[in-house]
Design an enzyme around this catalytic site. Sequence first.
Site, short mmCIF file in Angstrom:
data_model
loop_
_atom_site.label_atom_id
_atom_site.label_comp_id
_atom_site.label_asym_id
_atom_site.label_seq_id
_atom_site.Cartn_x
_atom_site.Cartn_y
_atom_site.Cartn_z
N TYR A 259 -2.32 -1.30 10.38
CA TYR A 259 -2.27 -1.41 8.92
C TYR A 259 -0.93 -0.89 8.39
CZ TYR A 259 -4.05 -1.04 4.09
OH TYR A 259 -4.25 -1.18 2.74
N SER B 128 0.86 -1.18 0.00
CA SER B 128 0.00 0.00 0.00
C SER B 128 0.90 1.23 0.00
CB SER B 128 -0.85 -0.01 1.28
OG SER B 128 -1.49 1.24 1.49
P1 NAD Z 1 -11.64 -5.77 -0.09
O1 NAD Z 1 -12.21 -5.69 1.28
O2 NAD Z 1 -12.50 -5.60 -1.26
O3 NAD Z 1 -10.86 -7.12 -0.28
C1 NAD Z 1 -10.22 -7.80 0.74
C2 NAD Z 1 -10.24 -9.27 0.38
O4 NAD Z 1 -9.59 -10.00 1.41
C3 NAD Z 1 -11.66 -9.80 0.24
O5 NAD Z 1 -11.71 -10.71 -0.83
C4 NAD Z 1 -11.85 -10.52 1.57
O6 NAD Z 1 -12.78 -11.58 1.47
C5 NAD Z 1 -10.44 -11.04 1.80
N1 NAD Z 1 -10.18 -11.41 3.17
C6 NAD Z 1 -10.39 -10.67 4.30
N2 NAD Z 1 -10.07 -11.41 5.38
C7 NAD Z 1 -9.65 -12.60 4.93
C8 NAD Z 1 -9.20 -13.79 5.56
N3 NAD Z 1 -9.14 -13.90 6.90
N4 NAD Z 1 -8.86 -14.84 4.78
C9 NAD Z 1 -8.96 -14.76 3.43
N5 NAD Z 1 -9.38 -13.68 2.78
C10 NAD Z 1 -9.72 -12.61 3.52
O7 NAD Z 1 -10.44 -4.71 -0.09
P2 NAD Z 1 -9.38 -4.30 -1.22
O8 NAD Z 1 -9.33 -2.85 -1.25
O9 NAD Z 1 -9.62 -5.05 -2.47
O10 NAD Z 1 -8.03 -4.79 -0.53
C11 NAD Z 1 -7.20 -5.80 -1.09
C12 NAD Z 1 -5.76 -5.55 -0.67
O11 NAD Z 1 -5.33 -4.30 -1.24
C13 NAD Z 1 -5.58 -5.44 0.83
O12 NAD Z 1 -4.36 -6.05 1.20
C14 NAD Z 1 -5.50 -3.93 1.06
O13 NAD Z 1 -4.78 -3.60 2.20
C15 NAD Z 1 -4.78 -3.51 -0.21
N6 NAD Z 1 -4.92 -2.09 -0.53
C16 NAD Z 1 -6.13 -1.55 -0.77
C17 NAD Z 1 -6.22 -0.20 -1.09
C18 NAD Z 1 -7.53 0.46 -1.37
O14 NAD Z 1 -7.56 1.70 -1.43
N7 NAD Z 1 -8.61 -0.26 -1.59
C19 NAD Z 1 -5.07 0.58 -1.14
C20 NAD Z 1 -3.84 -0.01 -0.88
C21 NAD Z 1 -3.77 -1.35 -0.59
#
Ligand code: NAD
Length: 260
Positions: free
Chosen positions: A155, A142
């Site tokens: 985080y 991130s």
């Molecule tokens: P999201 O909530 O849509 O996706 C998260 C995913 O992780 C989902 O599929 C959820 O089911 C899964 N998950 C959660 N707990 C779990 C567990 N215990 N076991 C297995 N799967 C699990 O969020 P996102 O934004 O798509 O995030 C995905 C990744 O990207 C994360 O690591 C997040 O930190 C990172 N990220 C997101 C952003 C953003 O702005 N959305 C920015 C930087 C990094």
Amino acid sequence: MNAQFLRGKRAIVTGSNSGIGLGIAEALAGAGAEVVINSFTDSAEDHALAARLAESHGVAVRYIQADMSRPDQCRGLVEQAGGCDILVNNAGIQHVARIEEFPAEKWDAIIAINLSSAFHTSAAALAGMYAKGWGRVINIASAHGLTASPYKSAYVAAKHGVVGLSKTTALEAAGKGVTCNAICPGYVLTPIVEKQIPDQMKTHNMDRETVIREVMLSRQPSGEFATTGQVGGTAVFLCSDAADQITGTTISVDGGWTAM
Ligand code: NAD
């Protein structure tokens, strides 16, 4: 680059039944990879999603349930998949609170899911990649793996840890045809971000539109959310021959956030 250049490669994407993980799974399937998608749930929708991806891209897609907060299930996911050529550690959760009020169990869950799971899946997957002389480990960190924000202690700590783990993985894998990098997205409008908006509204005493504009996108000079497709495209690039010598580094998809 041949549009189907990942034919014959198997990818595992953790936490891929929504958001960025799903975008990455779509992009890898679009490039011809066999894909394993994952989450901790095991619903009819999860399996239907795998079937839909398989049909739209003409590749094999399986859904494997595994809880990324559990070391045994992280390793079991890789074993059940039959190993992989491409491992994308994407599963993640968030909690927003001041350190003094941050629940200890939330800290533990964030460290387990956002950081430790990538260690356990990598531990299970790397030997198979070394044996084949080709592999890609892509950790979704991130902008918070490179910079900090208040109220996101667990985080930010986990994502900085992911960047460090990626560098160590790259050094251990160097010379074996296996690379490891971290993608650092800025804000992408997915469920994890949607869920933060009410907490941010409360913490900053602002309405939804003001929080989006003045708290979230104020860090992103482009003034736009990044998309799941853009992060997916970056993951596909990291799997290409052009990226053979890109290892142990971070690639930001953040609209200029970390340039400031
Ligand atoms: P999201 O909530 O849509 O996706 C998260 C995913 O992780 C989902 O599929 C959820 O089911 C899964 N998950 C959660 N707990 C779990 C567990 N215990 N076991 C297995 N799967 C699990 O969020 P996102 O934004 O798509 O995030 C995905 C990744 O990207 C994360 O690591 C997040 O930190 C990172 N990220 C997101 C952003 C953003 O702005 N959305 C920015 C930087 C990094």
